[in-house]
Design a protein around this motif. Sequence first.
Motif, PDB file in Angstrom:
ATOM      1  N   ASN A 128       0.239   7.877 -33.874  1.00 42.38           N
ATOM      2  CA  ASN A 128      -0.589   9.012 -34.282  1.00 42.38           C
ATOM      3  C   ASN A 128      -1.874   9.133 -33.469  1.00 42.38           C
ATOM      4  OD1 ASN A 128      -1.612   6.595 -35.662  1.00 42.38           O
ATOM      5  ND2 ASN A 128      -3.012   7.998 -36.705  1.00 42.38           N
ATOM      6  N   ALA A 129      -2.079   8.254 -32.507  1.00 47.75           N
ATOM      7  CA  ALA A 129      -3.318   8.274 -31.724  1.00 47.75           C
ATOM      8  C   ALA A 129      -3.412   9.530 -30.859  1.00 47.75           C
ATOM      9  CB  ALA A 129      -3.406   7.032 -30.845  1.00 47.75           C
ATOM     10  N   LYS A 130      -4.620  10.031 -30.733  1.00 49.37           N
ATOM     11  CA  LYS A 130      -4.914  11.176 -29.864  1.00 49.37           C
ATOM     12  C   LYS A 130      -6.089  10.802 -28.985  1.00 49.37           C
ATOM     13  CE  LYS A 130      -2.045  14.131 -31.950  1.00 49.37           C
ATOM     14  NZ  LYS A 130      -0.873  14.719 -31.275  1.00 49.37           N
ATOM     15  N   MET A 131      -5.985  11.122 -27.700  1.00 50.60           N
ATOM     16  CA  MET A 131      -7.027  10.721 -26.761  1.00 50.60           C
ATOM     17  C   MET A 131      -7.513  11.897 -25.926  1.00 50.60           C
ATOM     18  SD  MET A 131      -5.193   7.155 -25.778  1.00 50.60           S
ATOM     19  CE  MET A 131      -3.838   7.393 -26.924  1.00 50.60           C
ATOM     20  N   GLY A 132      -8.809  11.921 -25.649  1.00 53.88           N
ATOM     21  CA  GLY A 132      -9.353  12.992 -24.830  1.00 53.88           C
ATOM     22  C   GLY A 132     -10.835  12.823 -24.564  1.00 53.88           C
ATOM     23  N   LEU A 133     -11.328  13.590 -23.592  1.00 53.58           N
ATOM     24  CA  LEU A 133     -12.747  13.628 -23.251  1.00 53.58           C
ATOM     25  C   LEU A 133     -13.225  15.069 -23.419  1.00 53.58           C
ATOM     26  CD1 LEU A 133     -12.750  11.366 -20.031  1.00 53.58           C
ATOM     27  CD2 LEU A 133     -13.477  10.722 -22.347  1.00 53.58           C
ATOM     28  N   GLN A 148     -15.158   8.092 -14.122  1.00 50.07           N
ATOM     29  CA  GLN A 148     -14.755   7.082 -13.143  1.00 50.07           C
ATOM     30  C   GLN A 148     -13.498   6.329 -13.576  1.00 50.07           C
ATOM     31  OE1 GLN A 148     -16.690   7.119 -10.201  1.00 50.07           O
ATOM     32  NE2 GLN A 148     -17.329   8.902 -11.402  1.00 50.07           N
ATOM     33  N   ARG A 149     -13.473   5.881 -14.828  1.00 48.18           N
ATOM     34  CA  ARG A 149     -12.342   5.059 -15.285  1.00 48.18           C
ATOM     35  C   ARG A 149     -11.080   5.881 -15.539  1.00 48.18           C
ATOM     36  NH1 ARG A 149     -16.728   2.368 -18.104  1.00 48.18           N
ATOM     37  NH2 ARG A 149     -17.123   0.388 -17.031  1.00 48.18           N
ATOM     38  N   LEU A 150     -11.213   7.111 -16.014  1.00 45.61           N
ATOM     39  CA  LEU A 150     -10.012   7.902 -16.280  1.00 45.61           C
ATOM     40  C   LEU A 150      -9.211   8.172 -14.999  1.00 45.61           C
ATOM     41  CD1 LEU A 150      -8.324   9.240 -18.497  1.00 45.61           C
ATOM     42  CD2 LEU A 150      -9.601  11.361 -18.089  1.00 45.61           C
ATOM     43  N   LEU A 153      -7.192   5.203 -13.958  1.00 45.03           N
ATOM     44  CA  LEU A 153      -6.042   4.889 -14.808  1.00 45.03           C
ATOM     45  C   LEU A 153      -4.920   5.922 -14.715  1.00 45.03           C
ATOM     46  CD1 LEU A 153      -8.047   3.680 -17.931  1.00 45.03           C
ATOM     47  CD2 LEU A 153      -6.480   2.273 -16.582  1.00 45.03           C
ATOM     48  N   VAL A 154      -5.263   7.203 -14.637  1.00 45.79           N
ATOM     49  CA  VAL A 154      -4.219   8.240 -14.713  1.00 45.79           C
ATOM     50  C   VAL A 154      -4.080   9.060 -13.437  1.00 45.79           C
ATOM     51  CG1 VAL A 154      -4.642   8.415 -17.202  1.00 45.79           C
ATOM     52  CG2 VAL A 154      -5.660  10.112 -15.676  1.00 45.79           C
ATOM     53  N   GLY A 155      -4.967   8.857 -12.467  1.00 44.43           N
ATOM     54  CA  GLY A 155      -4.944   9.654 -11.247  1.00 44.43           C
ATOM     55  C   GLY A 155      -5.948  10.800 -11.306  1.00 44.43           C
ATOM     56  N   LYS A 156      -6.377  11.257 -10.146  1.00 41.72           N
ATOM     57  CA  LYS A 156      -7.433  12.278 -10.073  1.00 41.72           C
ATOM     58  C   LYS A 156      -7.025  13.592 -10.712  1.00 41.72           C
ATOM     59  CE  LYS A 156     -10.346  14.742  -6.730  1.00 41.72           C
ATOM     60  NZ  LYS A 156     -10.671  14.931  -5.288  1.00 41.72           N
ATOM     61  N   GLY A 157      -5.826  14.086 -10.411  1.00 45.70           N
ATOM     62  CA  GLY A 157      -5.407  15.386 -10.922  1.00 45.70           C
ATOM     63  C   GLY A 157      -5.324  15.427 -12.436  1.00 45.70           C
ATOM     64  N   ARG A 158      -4.682  14.431 -13.029  1.00 48.61           N
ATOM     65  CA  ARG A 158      -4.567  14.395 -14.486  1.00 48.61           C
ATOM     66  C   ARG A 158      -5.930  14.230 -15.138  1.00 48.61           C
ATOM     67  NH1 ARG A 158       0.907  10.654 -14.692  1.00 48.61           N
ATOM     68  NH2 ARG A 158       2.396  12.386 -14.911  1.00 48.61           N
ATOM     69  N   ALA A 159      -6.785  13.415 -14.529  1.00 48.78           N
ATOM     70  CA  ALA A 159      -8.129  13.226 -15.074  1.00 48.78           C
ATOM     71  C   ALA A 159      -8.918  14.525 -15.032  1.00 48.78           C
ATOM     72  CB  ALA A 159      -8.863  12.134 -14.304  1.00 48.78           C
ATOM     73  N   MET A 160      -8.838  15.228 -13.915  1.00 47.44           N
ATOM     74  CA  MET A 160      -9.533  16.515 -13.794  1.00 47.44           C
ATOM     75  C   MET A 160      -9.066  17.486 -14.875  1.00 47.44           C
ATOM     76  SD  MET A 160     -11.790  16.856 -11.313  1.00 47.44           S
ATOM     77  CE  MET A 160     -12.253  16.420  -9.639  1.00 47.44           C
ATOM     78  N   MET A 162      -7.641  16.780 -17.827  1.00 52.20           N
ATOM     79  CA  MET A 162      -8.076  16.329 -19.153  1.00 52.20           C
ATOM     80  C   MET A 162      -9.546  16.623 -19.388  1.00 52.20           C
ATOM     81  SD  MET A 162      -6.101  12.683 -19.729  1.00 52.20           S
ATOM     82  CE  MET A 162      -6.997  12.374 -21.275  1.00 52.20           C
ATOM     83  N   ILE A 163     -10.366  16.356 -18.374  1.00 51.03           N
ATOM     84  CA  ILE A 163     -11.813  16.576 -18.526  1.00 51.03           C
ATOM     85  C   ILE A 163     -12.154  18.053 -18.591  1.00 51.03           C
ATOM     86  CG2 ILE A 163     -14.048  16.312 -17.363  1.00 51.03           C
ATOM     87  CD1 ILE A 163     -12.955  13.579 -16.321  1.00 51.03           C
ATOM     88  N   MET A 164     -11.543  18.859 -17.717  1.00 48.42           N
ATOM     89  CA  MET A 164     -11.902  20.283 -17.646  1.00 48.42           C
ATOM     90  C   MET A 164     -11.367  21.090 -18.823  1.00 48.42           C
ATOM     91  SD  MET A 164     -11.896  21.312 -13.605  1.00 48.42           S
ATOM     92  CE  MET A 164     -10.348  20.581 -13.101  1.00 48.42           C
ATOM     93  N   THR A 165     -10.213  20.708 -19.373  1.00 45.30           N
ATOM     94  CA  THR A 165      -9.671  21.428 -20.530  1.00 45.30           C
ATOM     95  C   THR A 165     -10.275  20.949 -21.837  1.00 45.30           C
ATOM     96  OG1 THR A 165      -7.816  19.896 -20.805  1.00 45.30           O
ATOM     97  CG2 THR A 165      -7.462  21.822 -19.372  1.00 45.30           C
ATOM     98  N   ALA A 166     -10.874  19.742 -21.824  1.00 47.71           N
ATOM     99  CA  ALA A 166     -11.436  19.121 -23.032  1.00 47.71           C
ATOM    100  C   ALA A 166     -10.365  18.896 -24.096  1.00 47.71           C
ATOM    101  CB  ALA A 166     -12.588  19.955 -23.604  1.00 47.71           C
ATOM    102  N   GLY A 167      -9.107  18.854 -23.666  1.00 45.89           N
ATOM    103  CA  GLY A 167      -8.008  18.733 -24.623  1.00 45.89           C
ATOM    104  C   GLY A 167      -7.669  17.295 -24.956  1.00 45.89           C
ATOM    105  N   MET A 168      -6.780  17.147 -25.940  1.00 48.91           N
ATOM    106  CA  MET A 168      -6.313  15.836 -26.360  1.00 48.91           C
ATOM    107  C   MET A 168      -4.872  15.638 -25.912  1.00 48.91           C
ATOM    108  SD  MET A 168      -7.809  15.359 -30.241  1.00 48.91           S
ATOM    109  CE  MET A 168      -7.059  16.864 -30.881  1.00 48.91           C
TER     110      MET A 168
END
Length: 260
Positions: A128-133, A148-150, A153-160, A162-168
């Motif tokens: 049930n965990a949900k993760m996001g920035l 820096q850490r995201l 762990l997940v690569g630049k494209g996926r991190a970008m 996740m961060i830009m959409t602010a989604g989970m």
Amino acid sequence: MSYVTILIEKEETTAIVTINRPSKLNALNKETIGELHDAFKDLQKDKTIKAIILTGSGEKAFVAGADISEFADFSEKEGKKLAAKGQKQLFDFVEGLTTPVIAAVNGFALGGGLELAMACHFRVATVNAKMGLPEVSLGLIPGYGGTQRLPQLVGKGRAMEMIMTAGMISADQAKTYGLVNHVTSQEELLPLCHKIISKITNNSSVAIAHAIKAVNAGFKNTVNGYEQEIEAFGACFGTDDFTEGTTAFLEKRKADFPGS
């Protein structure tokens, strides 16, 4: 030492640190960050503790973010100081611990919560965990090492994204991304962490400490990770654990590492 916002439980060679602010979904505030620093510092000194599990109280949240009410009226200078102090006091401190730290993500890990989980050496999550920035939805960016850490762990494209959409993302998606190592049920979360730790503690704690430093060095622009590995590899030859490990191997028996 007694704490207000966290709980410490020791089970043989493992310590369980629980962030205990369930009414706030375990959100990080100054007091919690300070107490976590003190707890990790003490556990690092405790030579009977070979591994640490970090989790949140209840079944809803690991850490649902930072306590926004504490900094909603901060100036630029205050904001910069907040990030700098938090990174040094807790997030970089946890990453640099030579005692293995596993984040047991038992629900929402958002903002500072995900940043704290990423500072741990690896992560195990419940289904049930949900993760996001979500910081950009507040007019901010992650300030506790998330930018820096995201990507690490997940690569630049996926991190970008996740961060830009602010989604989970879900726990399963986080596993696919490489953000978490394992996904399990609430009931099996701590047992699985203990199972992994039992494998870790069969090995040399001195060698593991050197390995943590060497791996971390590879992600720092100011350090040559290969040189750090060479130095750490050589240092292992001067330890009692090396003598015991190689002797046990040659004698075809299980090693009994002294931890020195």
